[in-house]
Design an enzyme around this catalytic site. Structure first.
Site, PDB file in Angstrom:
ATOM      1  CG  ASP A  43      38.244  72.964  25.382  1.00  0.00           C
ATOM      2  OD1 ASP A  43      38.530  73.850  24.457  1.00  0.00           O
ATOM      3  OD2 ASP A  43      37.505  73.502  26.474  1.00  0.00           O
ATOM      4  CB  SER A  44      39.343  73.167  19.499  1.00  0.00           C
ATOM      5  OG  SER A  44      40.729  72.683  19.754  1.00  0.00           O
ATOM      6  CD  GLU A  95      37.677  78.168  27.916  1.00  0.00           C
ATOM      7  OE1 GLU A  95      36.612  78.852  28.143  1.00  0.00           O
ATOM      8  OE2 GLU A  95      37.892  77.702  27.060  1.00  0.00           O
ATOM      9  CD  GLU A 132      39.558  81.754  21.372  1.00  0.00           C
ATOM     10  OE1 GLU A 132      39.746  81.219  22.289  1.00  0.00           O
ATOM     11  OE2 GLU A 132      38.554  81.269  20.501  1.00  0.00           O
ATOM     12  CE  LYS A 183      44.079  76.867  25.881  1.00  0.00           C
ATOM     13  NZ  LYS A 183      42.697  76.809  25.829  1.00  0.00           N
ATOM     14  CG  ASP A 201      42.081  73.617  26.469  1.00  0.00           C
ATOM     15  OD1 ASP A 201      42.500  74.749  27.176  1.00  0.00           O
ATOM     16  OD2 ASP A 201      41.532  73.738  25.339  1.00  0.00           O
TER      17      ASP A 201
HETATM   18  O1  KIV Z   1      40.819  74.597  22.574  1.00  0.00           O
HETATM   19  C1  KIV Z   1      41.510  75.168  21.751  1.00  0.00           C
HETATM   20  O2  KIV Z   1      41.836  74.669  20.746  1.00  0.00           O
HETATM   21  C2  KIV Z   1      42.050  76.605  22.238  1.00  0.00           C
HETATM   22  C3  KIV Z   1      42.367  77.522  21.153  1.00  0.00           C
HETATM   23  C4  KIV Z   1      41.196  78.228  20.908  1.00  0.00           C
HETATM   24  C5  KIV Z   1      43.596  78.074  21.632  1.00  0.00           C
HETATM   25  O3  KIV Z   1      41.757  76.765  23.386  1.00  0.00           O
END
Ligand code: KIV
Length: 267
Positions: free
Chosen positions: A49-50, A119, A185, A117, A88
């Site tokens: 989600d970056s 959080e 992280e 993934k 994500d």
């Molecule tokens: O969204 C992303 O790119 C991430 C990285 C910080 C691992 O979760």
């Protein structure tokens, strides 16, 4: 350049951990970059989600929607058929185990993701248990949680003995609940090493030192094109190289040989 002839599976990644062989993770958001990363030998692509920050120009990852994540996943899947694809779960798309199941299901069936993934620590245990019972591979993202930036900021986590203990407990609980991977992280390198040694599942690090089983970077950071200051834990692999393929191939070699991250990239 990689001559990979067979798709990377979760079993392959777990076997690499058992053999003490590092695998390489990198974020991608479109087919062309994903294709170059696959050629360079990256084993895992994360559609992170970056993308909200590096592709959409948002201040945080919070505005990214599930539909947007799926759109980028599909593009990445088309460009990299042999690479293991992690996606994500965007902010607010896994507020309950049932919501998480629906969101993860869409990322996998529509986006082609092979792992999701999410959080969070103890609060995510029921969610991880449910996803795992439905056969959905989960990576538990611990340490600095970008989706919680407005509560906790972008700070190194696990520096105090209590918070370090809590992080180790969370990682073990996630594994017991069925998580197939953990991502750390911005945690002290010594703590990340302890988590990696304790867990049977692979641990991916970003700003977590060299002892993790894999490293991940945001591709735009490691290609030096993210505006603003580069995070301490990243490195511009494109500087002095003639192509993106050469830069990413160097990143792959640097991770596998233990050359990256160095002491200057860790906390
Ligand atoms: O969204 C992303 O790119 C991430 C990285 C910080 C691992 O979760």
């Amino acid at each position: 350049m990689s001559m990979r002839t067979k798709a990377v599976t979760l079993a392959d990644l777990k076997a690499m951990k058992q053999r003490g062989e590092k695998f390489v993770t990198l974020t991608a958001y479109d087919a062309s970059f994903a294709n170059v990363f696959e050629q360079a030998g990256v084993e895992v692509i994360l559609v992170g989600d970056s993308l909200g920050m590096v592709v959409q120009g948002q201040e945080t990852t919070l505005p990214v929607t599930l539909d947007e994540l799926i759109y980028h996943c599909r593009a990445v899947r088309r460009g990299s058929r042999q690479t293991f694809l992690m996606a994500d779960m965007p902010f607010m798309t896994y507020n309950s185990p049932q919501d998480a199941l629906k969101s993860a299901g869409r990322l996998m069936s529509e986006g082609g993701a092979q792992m999701v993934k999410l959080e969070g620590g103890a609060v995510m245990l029921d969610t991880v248990t449910l996803l795992s019972s439905f056969g959905i591979p989960v990576c538990a993202h611990l340490g600095l949680l970008p989706q919680s930036v407005h509560k906790h900021g972008y700070r190194v986590q696990g520096k105090e003995p209590d918070s370090a203990r809590q992080l180790l407990d969370d990682a073990q609980a996630m594994q017991a609940a069925g998580a197939d991977m953990v991502l750390l992280e911005c945690v002290p390198a010594t703590l990340a090493a302890q988590v990696s040694q304790t867990l049977a599942v692979p641990v991916i690090g970003i700003g977590a030192g060299a002892e993790c089983d894999s490293q991940v970077l945001v591709s735009y950071d490691m290609l030096g094109i993210t505006p603003g200051k580069r995070p301490k834990f990243s490195h511009d692999f494109l500087a002095g190289k003639e192509s993106i393929l050469a830069a990413v191939s160097d990143y792959v070699q640097a991770v596998k040989s233990g050359r990256f991250p160095g002491p200057q990239h860790q906390f």
